[in-house]
Design a protein around this motif. Structure first.
Motif, PDB file in Angstrom:
ATOM      1  N   GLY A  14      46.313  31.806  37.766  1.00 58.71           N
ATOM      2  CA  GLY A  14      46.582  32.067  39.373  1.00 58.71           C
ATOM      3  C   GLY A  14      45.628  33.154  39.917  1.00 58.71           C
ATOM      4  O   GLY A  14      45.053  33.866  39.147  1.00 58.71           O
ATOM      5  N   SER A  15      45.541  33.109  41.087  1.00 57.22           N
ATOM      6  CA  SER A  15      44.409  33.991  41.778  1.00 57.22           C
ATOM      7  C   SER A  15      44.757  34.337  43.153  1.00 57.22           C
ATOM      8  O   SER A  15      45.588  33.497  43.947  1.00 57.22           O
ATOM      9  CB  SER A  15      43.072  33.466  41.897  1.00 57.22           C
ATOM     10  N   ALA A 345      36.136  36.556  27.124  1.00 52.62           N
ATOM     11  CA  ALA A 345      36.607  36.482  28.252  1.00 52.62           C
ATOM     12  C   ALA A 345      36.163  35.275  29.228  1.00 52.62           C
ATOM     13  O   ALA A 345      35.084  34.497  28.910  1.00 52.62           O
ATOM     14  CB  ALA A 345      35.956  37.878  28.867  1.00 52.62           C
ATOM     15  N   VAL A 346      36.698  35.000  30.260  1.00 58.56           N
ATOM     16  CA  VAL A 346      36.283  34.007  31.262  1.00 58.56           C
ATOM     17  C   VAL A 346      36.539  34.559  32.542  1.00 58.56           C
ATOM     18  O   VAL A 346      37.374  34.975  32.992  1.00 58.56           O
ATOM     19  CB  VAL A 346      37.130  32.590  30.986  1.00 58.56           C
ATOM     20  N   ARG A 347      35.362  33.867  33.356  1.00 60.67           N
ATOM     21  CA  ARG A 347      35.425  34.560  34.915  1.00 60.67           C
ATOM     22  C   ARG A 347      36.235  33.556  35.583  1.00 60.67           C
ATOM     23  O   ARG A 347      36.293  32.590  35.670  1.00 60.67           O
ATOM     24  CB  ARG A 347      33.754  34.458  35.420  1.00 60.67           C
ATOM     25  N   VAL A 348      37.178  34.502  36.482  1.00 61.46           N
ATOM     26  CA  VAL A 348      38.091  34.032  37.621  1.00 61.46           C
ATOM     27  C   VAL A 348      38.335  34.865  38.526  1.00 61.46           C
ATOM     28  O   VAL A 348      38.954  35.828  38.460  1.00 61.46           O
ATOM     29  CB  VAL A 348      39.423  33.384  36.837  1.00 61.46           C
ATOM     30  N   ALA A 349      37.505  34.557  39.527  1.00 63.52           N
ATOM     31  CA  ALA A 349      37.687  35.664  40.734  1.00 63.52           C
ATOM     32  C   ALA A 349      39.098  35.886  40.975  1.00 63.52           C
ATOM     33  O   ALA A 349      39.851  35.081  41.445  1.00 63.52           O
ATOM     34  CB  ALA A 349      36.961  35.318  41.892  1.00 63.52           C
ATOM     35  N   ALA A 350      39.201  37.337  41.140  1.00 65.58           N
ATOM     36  CA  ALA A 350      40.819  37.778  41.992  1.00 65.58           C
ATOM     37  C   ALA A 350      41.771  37.012  41.036  1.00 65.58           C
ATOM     38  O   ALA A 350      42.918  36.900  41.494  1.00 65.58           O
ATOM     39  CB  ALA A 350      40.579  37.219  43.425  1.00 65.58           C
ATOM     40  N   ALA A 351      41.875  37.108  39.971  1.00 65.07           N
ATOM     41  CA  ALA A 351      42.687  36.437  38.970  1.00 65.07           C
ATOM     42  C   ALA A 351      44.058  37.436  38.919  1.00 65.07           C
ATOM     43  O   ALA A 351      43.776  38.679  39.048  1.00 65.07           O
ATOM     44  CB  ALA A 351      42.162  36.421  37.537  1.00 65.07           C
ATOM     45  N   SER A 352      45.176  36.607  38.910  1.00 67.34           N
ATOM     46  CA  SER A 352      46.383  37.333  39.204  1.00 67.34           C
ATOM     47  C   SER A 352      47.270  37.212  38.019  1.00 67.34           C
ATOM     48  O   SER A 352      48.307  37.936  37.862  1.00 67.34           O
ATOM     49  CB  SER A 352      47.135  37.198  40.519  1.00 67.34           C
ATOM     50  N   CYS A 353      47.386  36.124  37.306  1.00 66.34           N
ATOM     51  CA  CYS A 353      48.253  35.593  36.275  1.00 66.34           C
ATOM     52  C   CYS A 353      47.680  34.541  35.433  1.00 66.34           C
ATOM     53  O   CYS A 353      47.085  33.636  35.764  1.00 66.34           O
ATOM     54  CB  CYS A 353      49.829  35.374  36.668  1.00 66.34           C
ATOM     55  N   VAL A 354      48.338  34.250  34.048  1.00 64.20           N
ATOM     56  CA  VAL A 354      47.747  33.306  33.318  1.00 64.20           C
ATOM     57  C   VAL A 354      49.349  32.844  32.777  1.00 64.20           C
ATOM     58  O   VAL A 354      50.023  33.790  32.043  1.00 64.20           O
ATOM     59  CB  VAL A 354      46.977  33.743  32.334  1.00 64.20           C
ATOM     60  N   ILE A 355      49.627  31.677  32.436  1.00 66.45           N
ATOM     61  CA  ILE A 355      50.531  31.052  31.635  1.00 66.45           C
ATOM     62  C   ILE A 355      50.132  29.977  30.741  1.00 66.45           C
ATOM     63  O   ILE A 355      48.935  29.302  31.105  1.00 66.45           O
ATOM     64  CB  ILE A 355      51.743  30.651  32.651  1.00 66.45           C
ATOM     65  N   PHE A 356      50.977  29.342  29.768  1.00 60.94           N
ATOM     66  CA  PHE A 356      50.497  28.755  29.008  1.00 60.94           C
ATOM     67  C   PHE A 356      51.791  27.435  28.812  1.00 60.94           C
ATOM     68  O   PHE A 356      52.659  27.531  28.875  1.00 60.94           O
ATOM     69  CB  PHE A 356      50.370  29.302  27.518  1.00 60.94           C
TER      70      PHE A 356
END
Length: 357
Positions: A14-15, A345-356
């Motif tokens: 999410g972002s 690492a991977v670039r994701v602007a203004a990232a806010s969460c990650v789920i799997f």
């Protein structure tokens, strides 16, 4: 996207679109290295800052962390995401977290200090309105941050009987029941005034919980009684080896699948803290603090690698979502010490969460 006839492992990120984020990103997960490879993104919902995946993996839910406050559902088709309908207003502002429980999507609405329940239809789509909104009341001693309630997280307990919500503004955790689509307060548990609780993580034994506090860099160890729906605070443990020289705002907290380790993230200091958890679940020993790999670590998540024959402590990767540097960084975890070691690492602007899933 399949792997030997099975659905390949995926990550969803999410972002904040208002800060230049791409919306929701779907990524492939390399089982051996934990590496993420972005595949596609969709930006139809403003500020999808937190995500949750249905148990069957076919539907992804996202809050819209806006003043109006909404939740959206996406149909997952391999790497593609397709909105199932317009976002549904949740009856609260600034939702920061969501989870699935008993046929509903629950949202913690930070701005309005409330928790909402939105029914989920059999096909995964959302009903047109929440079935219930529980408004919190109270305040705390912090003049700027605790004038009003600020629900920051909501989730079911491990027994599946209760809904637990964490409120930064009232220094408390609320235990609720969901009855006929309505949230009913069962018990409110007070934490130390001014601590500013943000997120809670349960121990896999189902009898302990750990609350990371945002306004003071500590974690509160609690005993959880599912039969009574009761949370009992036991002790607070500092997250950092020294008193912070400047601003330090803890954010994420996760517990290892076998319960041996616990990790937290602290913004401002931009570090991860690793703790060994006593066998009884009630003692924490800090084993180290390492840089988070970016700036402003907002959220943490754990994922297992794909290799078989490993114990619960092996093949674990810790993911850190660094909001202001705009990246998701992953760490291999030492199975003996619990210390994270940066792996990529991977670039994701203004990232806010990650789920799997």
């Amino acid at each position: 996207m399949t792997d030997g006839g099975r659905r390949a492992r995926r990550a969803f990120i999410g972002s904040f679109t208002a800060a230049g984020g791409p919306g929701v990103v779907a990524a492939a997960v390399a089982g051996d290295s934990g590496a993420l490879t972005p595949l596609t993104s969709v930006d139809g919902v403003p500020d999808p800052s937190y995500l949750a995946l249905s148990p069957d993996g076919d539907t992804l839910y996202a809050v819209s962390e806006t003043t109006e406050g909404a939740v959206a559902a996406y149909r997952v088709k391999d790497a593609a995401l397709e909105l199932t309908g317009p976002p549904v207003r949740v009856g609260g502002s600034g939702p920061t977290h969501l989870s699935l429980f008993d046929g509903h999507v629950l949202t913690a609405n930070y701005g309005s200090g409330s928790v909402s329940a939105v029914p989920v239809r059999a096909d995964g789509r959302l009903a047109h309105a929440p079935s219930g909104v529980l408004r919190h009341s109270g305040s705390g001693p912090h003049e700027r941050r605790q004038r009003d309630p600020h629900a920051h997280q909501v989730q079911p307990d491990p027994s599946g009987r209760w809904v637990v919500s964490v409120d930064l503004g009232t220094d408390s955790v609320r235990v609720c029941a969901l009855t006929d689509g309505r949230l009913e307060l069962h018990r409110e548990v007070a934490l130390r005034p001014g601590s500013g609780p943000r997120h809670l993580a349960f121990h896999p034994d189902g009898r302990h919980a750990y609350v990371v506090n945002e306004l003071t860099p500590t974690v509160t160890v609690c005993r959880w009684d599912a039969a009574a729906g009761s949370l009992r605070p036991l002790a607070e443990t500092p997250l950092l080896p020294d008193t912070p020289a400047g601003d330090a705002y803890p954010s994420g907290i996760v517990v290892a699948p076998d319960g041996r380790f616990l990790w937290t993230a602290t913004r401002g200091e931009d570090v991860l803290s690793a703790f060994a958890v006593d066998a009884d679940g009630e003692g924490l020993t800090r084993v180290g603090t390492v840089p988070c790999g970016g700036h402003w670590p907002r959220a943490l998540a754990l994922s297992h690698g794909s290799s078989s024959g490993r114990s619960a402590s092996e093949g674990v990767f810790l993911y850190v979502v660094n909001e202001r540097s705009g990246d998701v960084t992953w760490f291999a975890v030492d199975p003996a010490t619990g210390l994270p070691e940066r792996a990529g690492a991977v670039r994701v602007a203004a990232a806010s969460c990650v789920i799997f899933g």
